[in-house]
Design an enzyme around this catalytic site. Structure first.
Site, PDB file in Angstrom:
ATOM      1  NE  ARG A 148      23.957  22.213 -12.735  1.00 46.68           N
ATOM      2  CZ  ARG A 148      24.532  21.189 -13.162  1.00 46.68           C
ATOM      3  NH1 ARG A 148      23.900  20.132 -13.624  1.00 46.68           N
ATOM      4  NH2 ARG A 148      25.782  20.944 -12.940  1.00 46.68           N
ATOM      5  CG  HIS A 203      25.213  23.585 -16.958  1.00 47.78           C
ATOM      6  ND1 HIS A 203      25.834  24.178 -18.040  1.00 47.78           N
ATOM      7  CD2 HIS A 203      25.940  24.541 -15.923  1.00 47.78           C
ATOM      8  CE1 HIS A 203      26.292  25.346 -17.845  1.00 47.78           C
ATOM      9  NE2 HIS A 203      26.413  25.566 -16.908  1.00 47.78           N
ATOM     10  CE1 TYR A 210      27.803  17.275 -13.002  1.00 42.60           C
ATOM     11  CE2 TYR A 210      28.018  16.867 -15.461  1.00 42.60           C
ATOM     12  CZ  TYR A 210      27.371  17.532 -14.456  1.00 42.60           C
ATOM     13  OH  TYR A 210      26.559  18.175 -14.327  1.00 42.60           O
TER      14      TYR A 210
END
Length: 393
Positions: free
Chosen positions: A279, A283, A292
């Protein structure tokens, strides 16, 4: 020739407080096999079990599909940032996994997506504008699932695998030779619904392909916290085969998914395909991946970009020229404009329609709620009228 995954690395390294992950299998001394037919540099390689032979037109078509899907996705992100959409889940970086698998399906196959399968929807001839209605809040889906054999988007994580399995069991009972494909992510693989779907599909020999897009991040949780083994290996525990494919290689995804669907429709039961991809963006538009994961991780995967990979192959083989790319760019601009104009002119639904079709014969409580909500809405009209007439000054 079997091609090993090059995505796995060593132990996690820290970078500005975020983690650069490595595949858990690498840490345990084994590296899962990865089916690959096109290297990141655009070189064709062979695989002993999976192969594909496409015409130049088909190869150019795959490139067009990925480019237009990426452009549509980018426009949707922009529209959300401008307040035109409430939310958007980007597929950036996953175009090959979606276009390759979508083009492997037959018209009579049935597709059960999650909420990120915009590229698969494209291959099923679902108008991109129809995908945006739900995210704008003007409908609950926007298309007839049976018109394209493409189910409505499913927001509840993993539940569509059960829907797909039940549908596939019905297909088998009807004696049809079609197959079903269910999409889900690596995070959804931890859901009980997925395990239950695997169990039922195996026991009833359902003609379903479970297609996991392992983009390596379940929002902010890495895959290594979802599974101690590569996801495709889970299939063995349920009694059906699994395979991991390079999810950034549209040719390999097409070949593997086509074989998996044929496996299912020929009466051999379910199969799990893990598309190992990444990805590239957030998200959803409410997420900030910089909190993160490290920039270095994304930069590494930028070198495996699925569109650049196929373009390199087309150029090396002399299968595309500047006129072709210019035409695709022009088509992309036209699609983007149609999406922008279409979203901004979508009609809002009747506000009171939410109370319709709740009960066949009506219900006293619903009638009471309808009256209360109508009174609430009318209060805004009264305020606007008062302001226009100058009352209250």
């Amino acid at each position: 020739m079997s091609v090993k995954s090059t995505a796995a690395g060593g132990p996690p390294a820290k970078s500005r407080g975020r983690t650069t992950r490595a595949a858990g299998a690498k840490r345990r001394g084994t590296e899962p096999e990865l089916v690959q037919l096109l290297t990141p540099e655009g070189e064709r390689v062979e695989h002993g079990e999976y192969s594909i032979d496409l015409t130049p037109d088909e190869l150019r078509g795959l490139y067009r599909d990925m480019v237009l899907t990426r452009r549509f996705d980018a426009e949707a992100i922009t529209l959300q940032r401008q307040g035109e959409l409430g939310l958007w889940a980007s597929l950036l970086g996953q175009e090959a996994a979606q276009i390759g698998s979508g083009r492997a399906t037959r018209p009579d196959d049935y597709v059960f997506p999650t909420y990120r399968e915009h590229g698969v929807a494209w291959t099923r001839d679902v108008d991109p504008l129809n995908l945006l209605g739900m995210f704008r809040g003007v409908n609950h889906g926007g298309w007839d699932p049976n018109e394209n054999n493409f189910h409505l988007y499913t927001i509840v994580i993993g539940s569509q695998t059960l829907h797909a399995t039940g549908y596939a069991m019905g297909v088998a009972k009807d004696g049809a030779d079609s197959a079903v494909i269910a999409y889900f992510g690596d995070g959804a693989s931890s859901q009980g619904d997925v395990a239950e779907a695997f169990t039922f599909a195996a026991v009833y020999n359902a003609p379903v392909v479970f297609f996991c897009q392992n983009n390596q991040w379940a929002i902010s949780e890495p895959t290594e916290k979802q599974s101690r083994v590569p996801i495709y290996q889970r299939a063995a525990g349920f009694g059906f085969p699994g395979v991991r494919v390079d999810g950034n290689d549209v040719l390999a995804v097409l070949a593997v998914t086509r074989a998996a669907l044929e496996h299912a429709r020929s009466g051999q039961g379910p199969m799990l395909v893990e598309a190992f991809t990444y990805r590239m963006g957030a998200h959803t538009t409410t997420d900030d991946p910089t909190r993160y994961r490290a920039d270095e991780e994304r930069e590494q995967w930028e070198g495996k970009d699925p569109i650049a990979r196929l373009k390199a192959y087309l150029d090396k083989q002399g299968l595309a020229d500047e006129a072709f790319y210019a035409a695709i760019d022009q088509e992309s601009d036209a699609l983007a404009k149609r999406v922008r104009d279409g979203v901004r002119t979508m009609e809002s639904p009747d506000t009171m329609a939410i109370f319709e079709n709740v009960y066949a014969d009506g219900h006293a409580l619903v009638d009471e709620e309808r009256a209360q909500f109508a009174e609430y809405l009318a209060s805004f009209e009264d305020t606007a009228t008062a302001g226009a007439s100058g009352e209250g000054h």
